[in-house]
Design a protein around this motif. Structure first.
Motif, PDB file in Angstrom:
ATOM      1  N   SER A  96       0.863  -1.177   0.000  1.00  0.00           N
ATOM      2  CA  SER A  96       0.000   0.000   0.000  1.00  0.00           C
ATOM      3  C   SER A  96       0.898   1.226   0.000  1.00  0.00           C
ATOM      4  N   ASN A  97       0.308   2.377  -0.340  1.00  0.00           N
ATOM      5  CA  ASN A  97       1.065   3.636  -0.378  1.00  0.00           C
ATOM      6  C   ASN A  97       2.370   3.494  -1.157  1.00  0.00           C
ATOM      7  N   PHE A  98       2.242   2.955  -2.360  1.00  0.00           N
ATOM      8  CA  PHE A  98       3.390   2.760  -3.250  1.00  0.00           C
ATOM      9  C   PHE A  98       3.260   3.701  -4.448  1.00  0.00           C
ATOM     10  N   ALA A  99       4.289   3.747  -5.245  1.00  0.00           N
ATOM     11  CA  ALA A  99       4.253   4.548  -6.479  1.00  0.00           C
ATOM     12  C   ALA A  99       3.905   3.642  -7.647  1.00  0.00           C
ATOM     13  N   ILE A 100       3.243   4.221  -8.645  1.00  0.00           N
ATOM     14  CA  ILE A 100       2.839   3.442  -9.819  1.00  0.00           C
ATOM     15  C   ILE A 100       3.010   4.308 -11.058  1.00  0.00           C
ATOM     16  N   GLU A 101       3.550   3.712 -12.109  1.00  0.00           N
ATOM     17  CA  GLU A 101       3.707   4.423 -13.376  1.00  0.00           C
ATOM     18  C   GLU A 101       3.746   3.408 -14.516  1.00  0.00           C
ATOM     19  N   VAL A 102       3.519   3.910 -15.739  1.00  0.00           N
ATOM     20  CA  VAL A 102       3.698   3.102 -16.944  1.00  0.00           C
ATOM     21  C   VAL A 102       4.939   3.603 -17.657  1.00  0.00           C
ATOM     22  N   ILE A 103       5.856   2.684 -17.925  1.00  0.00           N
ATOM     23  CA  ILE A 103       7.056   3.011 -18.690  1.00  0.00           C
ATOM     24  C   ILE A 103       7.455   1.772 -19.473  1.00  0.00           C
ATOM     25  N   ASP A 104       7.915   1.988 -20.705  1.00  0.00           N
ATOM     26  CA  ASP A 104       8.290   0.864 -21.565  1.00  0.00           C
ATOM     27  C   ASP A 104       7.117  -0.093 -21.801  1.00  0.00           C
ATOM     28  N   GLU A 105       5.919   0.465 -21.854  1.00  0.00           N
ATOM     29  CA  GLU A 105       4.700  -0.309 -22.110  1.00  0.00           C
ATOM     30  C   GLU A 105       4.442  -1.360 -21.038  1.00  0.00           C
ATOM     31  N   MET A 106       4.889  -1.078 -19.811  1.00  0.00           N
ATOM     32  CA  MET A 106       4.598  -1.955 -18.675  1.00  0.00           C
ATOM     33  C   MET A 106       4.209  -1.105 -17.473  1.00  0.00           C
ATOM     34  N   VAL A 107       3.403  -1.694 -16.585  1.00  0.00           N
ATOM     35  CA  VAL A 107       3.031  -1.033 -15.337  1.00  0.00           C
ATOM     36  C   VAL A 107       4.059  -1.376 -14.271  1.00  0.00           C
ATOM     37  N   PHE A 108       4.618  -0.352 -13.629  1.00  0.00           N
ATOM     38  CA  PHE A 108       5.594  -0.556 -12.565  1.00  0.00           C
ATOM     39  C   PHE A 108       4.968  -0.211 -11.214  1.00  0.00           C
ATOM     40  N   ALA A 109       5.081  -1.151 -10.251  1.00  0.00           N
ATOM     41  CA  ALA A 109       4.679  -0.918  -8.859  1.00  0.00           C
ATOM     42  C   ALA A 109       5.960  -0.793  -8.039  1.00  0.00           C
ATOM     43  N   ILE A 110       6.100   0.332  -7.311  1.00  0.00           N
ATOM     44  CA  ILE A 110       7.398   0.719  -6.760  1.00  0.00           C
ATOM     45  C   ILE A 110       7.287   0.980  -5.256  1.00  0.00           C
ATOM     46  N   GLY A 111       8.047   0.214  -4.469  1.00  0.00           N
ATOM     47  CA  GLY A 111       8.111   0.453  -3.028  1.00  0.00           C
ATOM     48  C   GLY A 111       6.782   0.241  -2.333  1.00  0.00           C
ATOM     49  N   GLY A 112       6.568   0.987  -1.227  1.00  0.00           N
ATOM     50  CA  GLY A 112       5.330   0.892  -0.473  1.00  0.00           C
ATOM     51  C   GLY A 112       5.524   0.241   0.887  1.00  0.00           C
ATOM     52  N   PHE A 113       4.398  -0.104   1.507  1.00  0.00           N
ATOM     53  CA  PHE A 113       4.371  -0.720   2.837  1.00  0.00           C
ATOM     54  C   PHE A 113       3.665  -2.065   2.717  1.00  0.00           C
ATOM     55  N   ASN A 114       4.300  -3.130   3.221  1.00  0.00           N
ATOM     56  CA  ASN A 114       3.739  -4.476   3.034  1.00  0.00           C
ATOM     57  C   ASN A 114       2.937  -4.982   4.236  1.00  0.00           C
ATOM     58  N   GLY A 115       2.722  -4.113   5.209  1.00  0.00           N
ATOM     59  CA  GLY A 115       2.000  -4.507   6.405  1.00  0.00           C
ATOM     60  C   GLY A 115       2.908  -4.691   7.596  1.00  0.00           C
ATOM     61  N   ASN A 117      11.162  -3.005  -3.044  1.00  0.00           N
ATOM     62  CA  ASN A 117      10.945  -3.914  -4.167  1.00  0.00           C
ATOM     63  C   ASN A 117      10.178  -3.237  -5.299  1.00  0.00           C
ATOM     64  N   VAL A 118      10.552  -3.590  -6.531  1.00  0.00           N
ATOM     65  CA  VAL A 118       9.911  -3.057  -7.729  1.00  0.00           C
ATOM     66  C   VAL A 118       9.523  -4.234  -8.620  1.00  0.00           C
ATOM     67  N   GLU A 119       8.327  -4.194  -9.147  1.00  0.00           N
ATOM     68  CA  GLU A 119       7.898  -5.229 -10.091  1.00  0.00           C
ATOM     69  C   GLU A 119       7.110  -4.580 -11.211  1.00  0.00           C
ATOM     70  N   CYS A 120       7.012  -5.275 -12.340  1.00  0.00           N
ATOM     71  CA  CYS A 120       6.328  -4.707 -13.500  1.00  0.00           C
ATOM     72  C   CYS A 120       5.403  -5.733 -14.132  1.00  0.00           C
ATOM     73  N   TYR A 121       4.308  -5.219 -14.686  1.00  0.00           N
ATOM     74  CA  TYR A 121       3.284  -6.071 -15.304  1.00  0.00           C
ATOM     75  C   TYR A 121       3.233  -5.789 -16.794  1.00  0.00           C
ATOM     76  N   ASP A 122       3.253  -6.853 -17.586  1.00  0.00           N
ATOM     77  CA  ASP A 122       3.202  -6.754 -19.043  1.00  0.00           C
ATOM     78  C   ASP A 122       1.890  -7.377 -19.508  1.00  0.00           C
ATOM     79  N   ALA A 123       1.010  -6.552 -20.068  1.00  0.00           N
ATOM     80  CA  ALA A 123      -0.306  -7.046 -20.496  1.00  0.00           C
ATOM     81  C   ALA A 123      -0.185  -8.055 -21.639  1.00  0.00           C
TER      82      ALA A 123
END
Length: 585
Positions: A517-536, A542-548
C-alpha cells in the motif's frame, strides 16, 4: 547554411515579431500589388513579378548580391531568373513581403530547394518546420535524407530523433526502411538512441531488411549481427532463434560473434548473482527515451527528500544529486513540459498546500503557486496541460474538493467536487477524462470510483471496485484503468483489477509478488511498474512490473532506499537524459 543560422543583416527572417511588423508587411504588400514604388521586375517563365529591390534584398543574400553588384545596371528594370517555376517564385516573393508562405505537402519538395538556392533562409526554416510537423513512421527516413541533401541540420536531427523514438512503427509501416543501403541500416540499428524494449526487435529488423532482397543482402549478416546487443537477449532466444537461423548457422563469418555471445550468456546463467557487465559491447544498454523519477516518501520512521531515477534499458536505479531542501511524503508528483511538480504532502509535522517544481534540465527547485487547500494523501494526475489535485487530508478532515493547476499561468482554481470524500486514493487520466479510485473517508476504506469530464465539469460514479482499497495505485494502461494493491481495512493486498470504460466492468488481473500500500505506480516501456510501499510489516524497496501482452508480473531491480508514501512520474524525451541514466554503458 543551416536553416536557423541567419546572418545578422537578415535577422528579420528569424525575428518577425520584433523587426518586421504586420502593419509594415501589409503596406509593402499593397504597394507591390498596385505596382507602386516598384523598381524592378522579376521574370520567370511567362510571368512578370513587380518587386521592390530593397525588400527582396532584405530577405535574401542572393537578391542582395544581385541588386548591389557593380555590374548590375540600376536602370535595368527586368531580371530574368532561370531554373525555377513561376509558382515557386511567387511563393518566394510572398515570403519576402509577408514573412509567410503557403507551404504544402505538394510544393515542399520544390519550394525548399528553391529557397535554399536563392538563400531565403527564413523560408528554408519555414519549410523545415513544416516537414518536422509532418513527420510520420512512413516518411521520416526520406525526410532525413532530403534534409541531408540541403544541409538542413536541424531538420536532419529532428527526423533522426523521430526515427529513433518511433523505430518500432518505422519497422512495421515504412517501405523506405527496406530501400536503405547497408551503411544506413548499420547506422540506424547500431545507434545507442534506438528506442527498443528488447534486442529481439533489432534482430527482427535485420531479418526484415535482408528478406526484402535476401540473395543480395544475406552476405551482410555478420556485420548486421554486430548492431544487435546480443548479450541482452535471453539464452533461450539466442540459441533457438539467432544461432540456428539459416542466414547464420552455416556462415563462417558469423562464428566468432556466436561463440563470444554464447560464452557471455552461459557465464551469466551459471552465476545467478552475477551482475550484467554493462561495459561489455555485447550488453551495452540503449539510451532510454523515458526516465522514471521517484521523489520523497517515508523511510525509517521519517520523511525523505531522496530522488531516484530508473533507467529501464539498464534496469538500474540512480540516486539523483539534485534534492529539494525539505522532505515530504504522502504527496503527488506530476510532469508537464519536462517540469516535475511535487504537490502537497506531509513532513511529519506540517500538512502542505505548497507545490515545488523541479527542472531536470537545470536541476533547479522552485516554489510555485500553492493550492487553495492543504492536501496530504493527495491524488494527482495530468490532463492536457493541467494538473489535477483531488481529495486528501488537511490535518482535520478528509476532502472531496478538487483543484487544477495551469503551469503557464501559475494558478490553481477549484472545479466541481467529487461525490465522495477521500484521501489515500489514486488517480489517472484516459481518453480526456480523470479517474479516481478507492481511498479512505475517515471511517472506512473505499471501493468507490468516479470519473470527471472537464467538458461538463461533472463527476460520475462508476461501478465500485471488487475490493476496498486505501493506499491504492491507479494507472491508465492499454485503454483500461488498473487498480492495484492497497489496504482493505484488514490487510495489505497484492491483488489487482482493471476497469474497462466501454463495458463499464471491473475484471481481476494476476496478483503482484508483493502486497503493498502507499506505493508509487507508473507506466514506462509499455509496462506497469509498482514501486516500493508498505507491506503490512515494513517499508519496502521492491519493484515489479506487469506486461499485459504476457499477462504476467516480473521482478525489476530494487530501489536504493526502502520507502512508502512516495510518488513517481515519467519524463519523456528529456534533453539532459544522460544525467539520469546508468553511467556504465
Amino acid at each position: 547554411m543551416e536553416e536557423d543560422e541567419v546572418p545578422n543583416s537578415h535577422a528579420m527572417d528569424g525575428t518577425v515579431g520584433k523587426k518586421f511588423s504586420v502593419e509594415a508587411c501589409n503596406i509593402l504588400w499593397e504597394l507591390r500589388k498596385s505596382g507602386q514604388l516598384c523598381d524592378a521586375i522579376i521574370k520567370v517563365e511567362n510571368r512578370e513579378f513587380p518587386i521592390h529591390r530593397n525588400i527582396m534584398s532584405a530577405c535574401s543574400q542572393y537578391f542582395r548580391t544581385l541588386f548591389t553588384n557593380e555590374l548590375f545596371d540600376t536602370n535595368t528594370r527586368e531580371v530574368v531568373i532561370p531554373g525555377v517555376s513561376a509558382e515557386i517564385m511567387s511563393l518566394i516573393i510572398d515570403f519576402a513581403y509577408t514573412r509567410d508562405a503557403a507551404v504544402t505537402a505538394e510544393n515542399i519538395e520544390r519550394l525548399l530547394p528553391a529557397a535554399d538556392q536563392f538563400h531565403v533562409m527564413g523560408l528554408v526554416k519555414l519549410c523545415c518546420d513544416f516537414l518536422i510537423s509532418e513527420l510520420t513512421p512512413e516518411n521520416c527516413i526520406g525526410i532525413r535524407r532530403f534534409a541531408r541533401t540541403y544541409f538542413c541540420h536541424n531538420l536532419e536531427r529532428a527526423a533522426f530523433r523521430y526515427l529513433m523514438l518511433n523505430i518500432a512503427d518505422v519497422l512495421t509501416f515504412s517501405n523506405e526502411y527496406l530501400q536503405l543501403d547497408i551503411d544506413e541500416i548499420c547506422d540506424i540499428l547500431s545507434s545507442d538512441e534506438l528506442n527498443v524494449r528488447n534486442e529481439e526487435l533489432v534482430f527482427d529488423a535485420v531479418l526484415r531488411w535482408i528478406d526484402y532482397d535476401h540473395d543480395t543482402r544475406k552476405e551482410y549478416i555478420a556485420r548486421l549481427l554486430k548492431t544487435i546487443r546480443l548479450g541482452l537477449l535471453t539464452t533461450q532466444y539466442f540459441v533457438e532463434k539467432v544461432k540456428v537461423h539459416p542466414y547464420i548457422k552455416d556462415n563462417d563469418s558469423c562464428k566468432p560473434v556466436i561463440i563470444e555471445t554464447l560464452k557471455f550468456l552461459y557465464d551469466l546463467d551459471m552465476d545467478e548473482d552475477k551482475e550484467l557487465d554493462l561495459n561489455n559491447p555485447l550488453a551495452k544498454p540503449r539510451v532510454p527515451h523515458e526516465i522514471l523519477f521517484v521523489i520523497g516518501g517515508w523511510s525509517g520512521g521519517s520523511p525523505t527528500n531522496l530522488v531516484e531515477t530508473y533507467d529501464t534499458r539498464a534496469d538500474r536505479w540512480i540516486i539523483c544529486d539534485a534534492v529539494d531542501t525539505g522532505p515530504r511524503a504522502y504527496h503527488g508528483t506530476s510532469t508537464v513540459n519536462h517540469i516535475i511538480y511535487v504537490i502537497g504532502g506531509f513532513d511529519g509535522v506540517e500538512y502542505f498546500n505548497s507545490v515545488r517544481s523541479f527542472n531536470p534540465m537545470t536541476k533547479e527547485w522552485k516554489e510555485v503557486a500553492p493550492m487553495n487547500a492543504k492536501r496530504c494523501y493527495v491524488s494527482t494526475t495530468v490532463l492536457g496541460d493541467r494538473i489535477y489535485a483531488m481529495g486528501g487530508y488537511d490535518g482535520q478532515m478528509r476532502q472531496n474538493t478538487v483543484e487544477r493547476f495551469l503551469p503557464t499561468k501559475n494558478q490553481w482554481s477549484f472545479v466541481s467536487p467529487m461525490n465522495h470524500r477521500r484521501s489515500d486514493a489514486s488517480a489517472t487520466t484516459l481518453n480526456d477524462k480523470v479517474y479516481i479510485c478507492g481511498g479512505f473517508n475517515g471511517h472506512e476504506c473505499l471501493s468507490t470510483a468516479e470519473e470527471y469530464d472537464p467538458n461538463t465539469n461533472q463527476w460520475t460514479l462508476l461501478e465500485p471496485m471488487r475490493n476496498r482499497r486505501s493506499g491504492i495505485g491507479v494507472i491508465a494502461y492499454k485503454e483500461e484503468i488498473y487498480a492495484l494493491g492497497g489496504f482493505n481495512g484488514i490487510t495489505r493486498m497484492n491483488t489487482g483489477e482493471k476497469y474497462c470504460p466501454k463495458s463499464k466492468r471491473w475484471k481481476t488481473i494476476p496478483e503482484m509478488f508483493n502486497p503493498r500500500s502507499n506505493f508509487a505506480i507508473e507506466v514506462i516501456d509499455e509496462m506497469v511498474f509498482a514501486i516500493g510501499g508498505f507491506n503490512g510489516v515494513t517499508t519496502i524497496f521492491n519493484v515489479e512490473c506487469y506486461d499485459a501482452s504476457t499477462d504476467e508480473w516480473y521482478d525489476a531491480t530494487d530501489m536504493n532506499l526502502n520507502r512508502s508514501a512516495l510518488s513517481a512520474c515519467v519524463v519523456k524525451e528529456l534533453p539532459s537524459v544522460q544525467d539520469y541514466i546508468h553511467k556504465e554503458r
